[in-house]
Design a protein around this motif. Sequence first.
Motif, mmCIF file in Angstrom:
data_model
loop_
_atom_site.group_PDB
_atom_site.id
_atom_site.type_symbol
_atom_site.label_atom_id
_atom_site.label_comp_id
_atom_site.label_asym_id
_atom_site.label_seq_id
_atom_site.Cartn_x
_atom_site.Cartn_y
_atom_site.Cartn_z
ATOM 1 N N ARG A 69 0.839 -1.205 0.000
ATOM 2 C CA ARG A 69 0.000 0.000 0.000
ATOM 3 C C ARG A 69 0.879 1.262 0.000
ATOM 4 O O ARG A 69 0.506 2.280 -0.563
ATOM 5 C CB ARG A 69 -0.906 -0.073 1.238
ATOM 6 C CG ARG A 69 -1.999 0.920 1.334
ATOM 7 C CD ARG A 69 -3.051 0.852 0.274
ATOM 8 N NE ARG A 69 -3.865 -0.331 0.209
ATOM 9 C CZ ARG A 69 -4.837 -0.510 -0.692
ATOM 10 N NH1 ARG A 69 -5.121 0.434 -1.574
ATOM 11 N NH2 ARG A 69 -5.540 -1.622 -0.716
ATOM 12 N N HIS A 114 2.424 1.733 -3.602
ATOM 13 C CA HIS A 114 1.336 2.222 -4.456
ATOM 14 C C HIS A 114 1.151 3.721 -4.229
ATOM 15 O O HIS A 114 1.081 4.511 -5.174
ATOM 16 C CB HIS A 114 0.029 1.478 -4.146
ATOM 17 C CG HIS A 114 -1.198 2.220 -4.561
ATOM 18 N ND1 HIS A 114 -1.563 2.375 -5.886
ATOM 19 C CD2 HIS A 114 -2.136 2.909 -3.837
ATOM 20 C CE1 HIS A 114 -2.672 3.109 -5.953
ATOM 21 N NE2 HIS A 114 -3.035 3.445 -4.730
ATOM 22 N N HIS A 144 -4.203 9.611 0.589
ATOM 23 C CA HIS A 144 -5.432 9.031 0.045
ATOM 24 C C HIS A 144 -5.757 7.624 0.531
ATOM 25 O O HIS A 144 -6.909 7.256 0.633
ATOM 26 C CB HIS A 144 -5.446 9.119 -1.490
ATOM 27 C CG HIS A 144 -4.824 7.958 -2.194
ATOM 28 N ND1 HIS A 144 -3.463 7.811 -2.341
ATOM 29 C CD2 HIS A 144 -5.380 6.871 -2.780
ATOM 30 C CE1 HIS A 144 -3.218 6.695 -2.999
ATOM 31 N NE2 HIS A 144 -4.356 6.100 -3.278
ATOM 32 N N ASP A 145 -4.748 6.816 0.888
ATOM 33 C CA ASP A 145 -5.026 5.424 1.285
ATOM 34 C C ASP A 145 -4.699 5.127 2.753
ATOM 35 O O ASP A 145 -4.702 3.958 3.145
ATOM 36 C CB ASP A 145 -4.227 4.455 0.391
ATOM 37 C CG ASP A 145 -5.040 4.014 -0.825
ATOM 38 O OD1 ASP A 145 -6.250 4.330 -0.879
ATOM 39 O OD2 ASP A 145 -4.472 3.358 -1.715
ATOM 40 N N ASP A 175 -4.240 7.900 -9.209
ATOM 41 C CA ASP A 175 -4.490 6.681 -8.425
ATOM 42 C C ASP A 175 -4.898 5.555 -9.376
ATOM 43 O O ASP A 175 -4.335 4.450 -9.360
ATOM 44 C CB ASP A 175 -5.606 6.984 -7.413
ATOM 45 C CG ASP A 175 -5.885 5.832 -6.461
ATOM 46 O OD1 ASP A 175 -5.001 4.972 -6.281
ATOM 47 O OD2 ASP A 175 -6.997 5.796 -5.885
HETATM 48 MG MG MG Z 1 -5.034 4.183 -4.022
#
Ligand code: MG
Length: 390
Positions: free
Chosen positions: A91, A94, A123-124, A206
């Motif tokens: 994650r 990414h 964002h994550d 994204d």
């Molecule tokens: Mg993402």
Amino acid sequence: MTRGDTDEHPTVTARSDATWWEFDDREALLLAEYAFHSRDTAGRVHGEPPHPYRAPLQRDRDRIVHLSAFRRLAHKTQVFTGEMGDYHRSRLTHTLEVASIARTAGRVLRLNEDLIEALALMHDIGHPPFGHAGEDALDECLKDHGGFNHNQQALRLVELLERRYPNFPGVNLSQEVLEGQRVRSEKNQPRTGWPLLEVQIVDAADSIAYDAHDADDAVQLGLLDLDELAETTLWAAAAERAQRRYSALDDEQFRQAAVRELLGLLVGDLLKTSRQRLDEASPSDSRAAQDGPTPLVGLSDEMQEQKDSLEQLLFDRVYRHPTVLEQRHLAVDALKTMYQRLCSQPSRLPGAWAVRIQAYGLERTVVDYLACMTDRYAWDAHRRCTRDDP
Ligand code: MG
């Protein structure tokens, strides 16, 4: 270096009374009129004096990098779990690829890179362990208590759960960063006006990032072969460009070259299409750029269609691959078991979490705790939980 400097003796001309307003001048010089300018910020919920040498959105970016939740992204699943190998994206990687693509695109379009970076890095952060399988499991656990969504959880982390300052909960980010994340969590709800262009760029980056790296990872892991990918027009075009560019490639070099071409095709189209739309609309400021019948950042219809086909292939053959589904079932079971045990025996919650039950309720607190875990921590906690109480 300025004119007249030498390698040995650069002239340092920073003023001793520098304030962030100098960044306002810098933005006026570098950013387009339709970009978000820091002078227009709605500020923070809790007032803070300006920083002597960082612009407000730079501080937000830095605060996000220092979050515990950001560091934990290193050990959270993107699509493929840690047990499957060490080539594929976590994650965190990414997130860094998204930030890289978004910043590049933002610079070309002369948007606010500080805002873009803050949004991309954030964002994550709300993702629980085990990727979307983990999210679905927690959402089911909370079906009678408001549900769980990783985009909303990111806001919960920066507004409530991360405790870094004595005077307020969360990290007191600028309203534009919070609003940008809120837009992600309310994507399917009606709203007036489009998000800021910086928010739109991060969203596009994204999606471009995960299509390209999921294809790369899936082939490297042997879940998908290059012939299957070549069934899609977009991959076939990227593969053809890779072959034209290099005369002899082994399979791995070819895959990586084709992924680079794929990114180039998508980002190139995003920039060309967005540039055309911005030129046509010529918005006078960031607010005007949010009006109009369609968003100003996006891919051409033709490229969007090709990208959708690639995503369909990834969905059918990768995200539903038996190996991925097997990992998914194990993860869902582990989280649900821990949720049930912790709800029936709240004394098992660590003290720092247990004190939150009164404010947020037992079920939400248990899910906040589970969502913070990395994959590895979650498996250890699950092992302890089932060993003590099989
Ligand atoms: Mg993402």
